[in-house]
Design a protein around this motif. Structure first.
Motif, short mmCIF file in Angstrom:
data_model
loop_
_atom_site.label_atom_id
_atom_site.label_comp_id
_atom_site.label_asym_id
_atom_site.label_seq_id
_atom_site.Cartn_x
_atom_site.Cartn_y
_atom_site.Cartn_z
N GLN A 68 0.84 -0.96 -0.04
CA GLN A 68 -0.14 -0.14 0.09
C GLN A 68 0.90 1.26 0.13
OE1 GLN A 68 -1.82 -0.98 3.94
NE2 GLN A 68 -1.33 1.05 4.45
N THR A 69 0.27 2.33 -0.66
CA THR A 69 0.95 3.53 -0.56
C THR A 69 -0.04 4.47 0.37
OG1 THR A 69 1.54 3.49 -3.00
CG2 THR A 69 1.67 5.61 -1.82
N GLY A 70 0.65 4.75 1.49
CA GLY A 70 -0.17 5.79 2.43
C GLY A 70 -0.15 5.01 3.63
N LYS A 71 -0.67 5.53 4.68
CA LYS A 71 -0.92 4.97 6.01
C LYS A 71 -2.20 4.45 6.28
CE LYS A 71 2.84 7.55 8.34
NZ LYS A 71 3.30 8.36 9.26
N GLY A 72 -2.44 3.64 7.23
CA GLY A 72 -4.00 3.10 7.52
C GLY A 72 -4.05 1.68 7.15
N VAL A 73 -5.17 1.01 7.89
CA VAL A 73 -5.62 -0.32 7.42
C VAL A 73 -6.17 -0.47 6.08
CG1 VAL A 73 -7.00 -2.32 8.43
CG2 VAL A 73 -5.99 -0.65 9.97
N ALA A 74 -5.47 -0.91 5.31
CA ALA A 74 -5.79 -1.16 3.76
C ALA A 74 -5.38 -2.24 3.06
CB ALA A 74 -5.58 0.13 3.11
N SER A 75 -5.45 -2.12 1.77
CA SER A 75 -4.85 -3.21 0.92
C SER A 75 -5.06 -4.61 1.48
CB SER A 75 -3.41 -2.94 0.81
OG SER A 75 -2.87 -3.45 -0.37
N THR A 76 -6.21 -5.29 1.49
CA THR A 76 -6.70 -6.57 1.73
C THR A 76 -7.07 -7.09 0.54
OG1 THR A 76 -7.14 -5.83 4.03
CG2 THR A 76 -8.15 -7.95 3.18
N TRP A 77 -6.42 -8.37 0.00
CA TRP A 77 -6.68 -8.89 -1.34
C TRP A 77 -7.11 -10.46 -0.97
CZ3 TRP A 77 -6.59 -6.06 -5.98
CH2 TRP A 77 -6.11 -4.57 -5.79
N TYR A 79 7.02 -0.64 -11.39
CA TYR A 79 6.73 -0.45 -9.95
C TYR A 79 8.14 -0.95 -9.27
CZ TYR A 79 5.21 -1.96 -5.32
OH TYR A 79 5.08 -2.40 -3.93
N GLN A 80 8.57 0.22 -8.77
CA GLN A 80 9.82 0.01 -7.92
C GLN A 80 9.63 -0.57 -6.65
OE1 GLN A 80 12.66 1.03 -10.18
NE2 GLN A 80 10.84 0.88 -11.48
N ASP A 81 8.54 0.23 -5.85
CA ASP A 81 8.24 0.04 -4.55
C ASP A 81 6.90 0.63 -4.19
OD1 ASP A 81 8.84 2.95 -3.86
OD2 ASP A 81 10.85 2.30 -3.54
N ALA A 82 6.48 0.52 -3.19
CA ALA A 82 4.87 1.06 -2.78
C ALA A 82 4.82 2.74 -2.99
CB ALA A 82 4.52 0.73 -1.60
N ASN A 83 6.12 3.15 -3.27
CA ASN A 83 5.95 4.98 -3.31
C ASN A 83 6.40 5.18 -4.78
OD1 ASN A 83 5.04 5.40 -0.52
ND2 ASN A 83 7.06 4.89 -0.13
N ASN A 84 6.77 4.47 -5.80
CA ASN A 84 7.18 4.69 -6.83
C ASN A 84 6.62 3.76 -7.87
OD1 ASN A 84 9.52 6.99 -6.13
ND2 ASN A 84 9.52 5.37 -4.78
N TYR A 85 5.97 4.39 -8.70
CA TYR A 85 5.27 3.52 -10.00
C TYR A 85 4.44 4.53 -10.80
CZ TYR A 85 1.54 3.26 -6.72
OH TYR A 85 0.43 3.58 -5.50
N TYR A 86 3.94 3.79 -12.06
CA TYR A 86 2.73 4.57 -12.78
C TYR A 86 1.63 3.86 -12.46
CZ TYR A 86 6.05 6.92 -15.86
OH TYR A 86 7.11 7.84 -16.31
N VAL A 87 0.49 4.57 -12.69
CA VAL A 87 -0.75 3.80 -12.60
C VAL A 87 -1.88 4.37 -13.51
CG1 VAL A 87 -1.40 5.14 -10.62
CG2 VAL A 87 -2.68 3.18 -11.06
N ALA A 88 -2.75 3.55 -14.11
CA ALA A 88 -3.72 4.12 -15.08
C ALA A 88 -4.97 3.37 -14.35
CB ALA A 88 -3.52 3.61 -16.29
N ARG A 89 -6.06 4.33 -13.88
CA ARG A 89 -7.20 3.67 -13.47
C ARG A 89 -8.63 4.49 -14.02
NH1 ARG A 89 -9.78 7.79 -12.44
NH2 ARG A 89 -9.51 9.43 -10.73
N PHE A 90 -9.51 3.73 -13.73
CA PHE A 90 -10.96 4.35 -14.11
C PHE A 90 -11.82 4.25 -12.81
CE2 PHE A 90 -15.58 3.73 -14.91
CZ PHE A 90 -15.56 5.08 -16.02
N ASN A 91 -12.39 5.50 -12.86
CA ASN A 91 -13.29 5.71 -11.60
C ASN A 91 -14.62 5.98 -11.78
OD1 ASN A 91 -14.78 6.57 -9.17
ND2 ASN A 91 -12.82 7.64 -8.39
#
Length: 218
Positions: free
Chosen positions: A45-54, A117-129
């Protein structure tokens, strides 16, 4: 004679390594994966908090006809990006395609593809919302997200399957939704080869299937 044999062996090894780089990281879902991250993948995950449950779930609508999908389950804070990354293989110039189904989310919906993706703080992303009716290309550098290009308004129904794809070669990035190119940009922010994976934001609950990767030779 020995030198020729050695050179022949080295050539075969080089060909094998190149073929391995072209091989798509597997998203092979089995019943043994139910309720957890599939083998060969890692949540981050990028950022803090309870998240990223796959978790792998049963879904009879899966486009692959396998009856299983990978779903991001967490309802994280607005500033958190949920990642699931293929541990095998790194790619610089690459094509990636995935089927995704936005399910729910009050703060955010939908999802996308990450690459270089280098790590959770460095990468490209394309997304639809589907909440915002937009399709966007970003780079995340040092944990900060910067928009590169956006296509809007662009509607795609939540609760249905859609196909998102990207092609990144050199510094040119092309992004497609349901077979149509909507984004075409150039960026030199991240030049190094990296891993590929999946992305959602905050409380976006989204299922993924048919993840396909192809390395692009120079």
């Amino acid at each position: 004679m020995f030198r020729l044999a050695l050179l022949g062996s080295m050539a075969l090894l080089s060909t094998a390594l190149q073929a391995a780089d072209e091989k798509a990281p597997p998203l092979r879902l089995t019943k043994a994966d139910l309720g957890k991250v599939p083998a060969g993948w890692k949540a981050a995950q990028t950022g803090k908090g309870v998240a990223s449950t796959w978790k792998v779930e049963a879904d009879a609508t899966a486009p692959s006809k396998g009856g299983l999908v990978l779903t991001q389950m967490a309802k994280g804070p607005r500033s958190t990006f949920n990642l699931c990354v293929a541990e095998g293989g790194t790619y610089q110039d690459v094509e990636v395609r995935v089927s995704f189904k936005p399910l729910r989310g009050k703060d955010d919906q939908g999802g996308g593809i990450v690459w270089r993706y280098q790590d959770a703080n460095n990468y490209y992303v394309a997304r639809f919302n589907p909440l915002e009716d937009n399709f966007r290309l970003y780079k995340v550098v040092a944990g900060k997200r910067k928009q590169i290009e956006s296509a809007e308004p662009l509607a795609a129904k939540a609760g249905s399957w859609h196909v998102l794809a990207i092609k990144h070669q050199g510094n040119r990035i092309e992004c497609y939704l349901n077979g149509k190119k909507h984004l075409d940009a150039k960026d030199d922010g991240i030049k190094t080869a990296g891993k590929v994976g999946l992305w959602t934001k905050a409380d976006a609950i989204t299922s993924f299937d048919q993840f396909v990767v192809r390395g692009l030779g120079k």
